[in-house]
Design an enzyme around this catalytic site. Structure first.
Site, PDB file in Angstrom:
ATOM      1  N   PRO A 134       0.774  -1.250   0.000  1.00 56.72           N
ATOM      2  CA  PRO A 134       0.000   0.000   0.000  1.00 56.72           C
ATOM      3  C   PRO A 134       0.805   1.300   0.000  1.00 56.72           C
ATOM      4  O   PRO A 134       0.753   2.088   0.941  1.00 56.72           O
ATOM      5  CB  PRO A 134      -0.840  -0.129   1.263  1.00 56.72           C
ATOM      6  CG  PRO A 134       0.023  -0.924   2.190  1.00 56.72           C
ATOM      7  CD  PRO A 134       0.731  -1.914   1.302  1.00 56.72           C
ATOM      8  N   CYS A 135       1.491   1.575  -1.095  1.00 57.80           N
ATOM      9  CA  CYS A 135       2.229   2.826  -1.202  1.00 57.80           C
ATOM     10  C   CYS A 135       1.295   4.027  -1.267  1.00 57.80           C
ATOM     11  O   CYS A 135       1.715   5.159  -1.003  1.00 57.80           O
ATOM     12  CB  CYS A 135       3.176   2.793  -2.394  1.00 57.80           C
ATOM     13  SG  CYS A 135       2.400   2.441  -3.968  1.00 57.80           S
TER      14      CYS A 135
END
Length: 180
Positions: A134-135
């Site tokens: 989850p950047c």
């Protein structure tokens, strides 16, 4: 290496696998699209890993927080990038972290006093497995939505889907991103 394209609320997503692990998840047309992958990819729709990822994504886009533990992820990159991407997996669903905070965590892991924000931003930006690593949960120090390879509109959508709390350096300044 195998690939499959699926539809999503963000547009087409391109999955890449070595046959056992998910090695890439890209938004079609994103910055760094298929960066690091050879052109020798074969379309294959019946891989078990692709079925697992599709089910995970369906659940995620339905507003759930699906467990990622049973999905074999194998992003390709330098040791430094691997450390950054592993740290991204520690960001809780519906929460955010600033690039500066992420840099402090990575520096601690590496036994350093600090990290270059450019190095952290580069590693985050080259994440080859969007959404699942989850950047999109990494934000600017002031709480701004910056630096997403898929596009800021997609980052905003993902954070709204998660009803994410967004906080800048000032911990008292928290807000939630709302879906419109």
């Amino acid at each position: 290496m195998y690939t499959k394209t699926i539809s999503s609320p963000l547009g087409d997503l391109v999955l890449v696998s070595d046959g056992e692990y998910l090695t890439g998840l890209f938004i079609a047309g994103q910055k760094y699209f298929m960066d690091g992958f050879s052109k020798e990819l074969h379309k294959k729709v019946d891989l078990e890993i692709f079925h697992m990822v599709e089910e995970w994504l369906k659940s995620y886009f339905a507003g759930a927080n699906p467990n990622i533990k049973n999905i074999k992820l194998k992003p390709q990159g330098t040791i430094f990038r691997q450390i950054v991407w592993q740290e991204l997996l520690n960001i809780p669903y519906s929460d955010t972290i600033t690039y500066k905070e992420l840099g402090k965590k990575v520096a601690k892991t590496l036994g350093k006093s600090s990290m270059s924000s450019q190095a952290i931003g580069g590693a985050v930006g080259h994440n080859p497995i969007l959404i699942m690593i989850p950047c999109h949960r990494v934000i600017g120090t002031d709480g701004s939505l910056t630096g997403y390879a898929g596009g800021i509109d997609k980052k905003e959508y993902l954070l709204a889907l998660e009803q994410a709390s967004v906080k800048g350096e000032n911990e008292n300044d928290k807000s939630r991103i709302k879906a419109e």
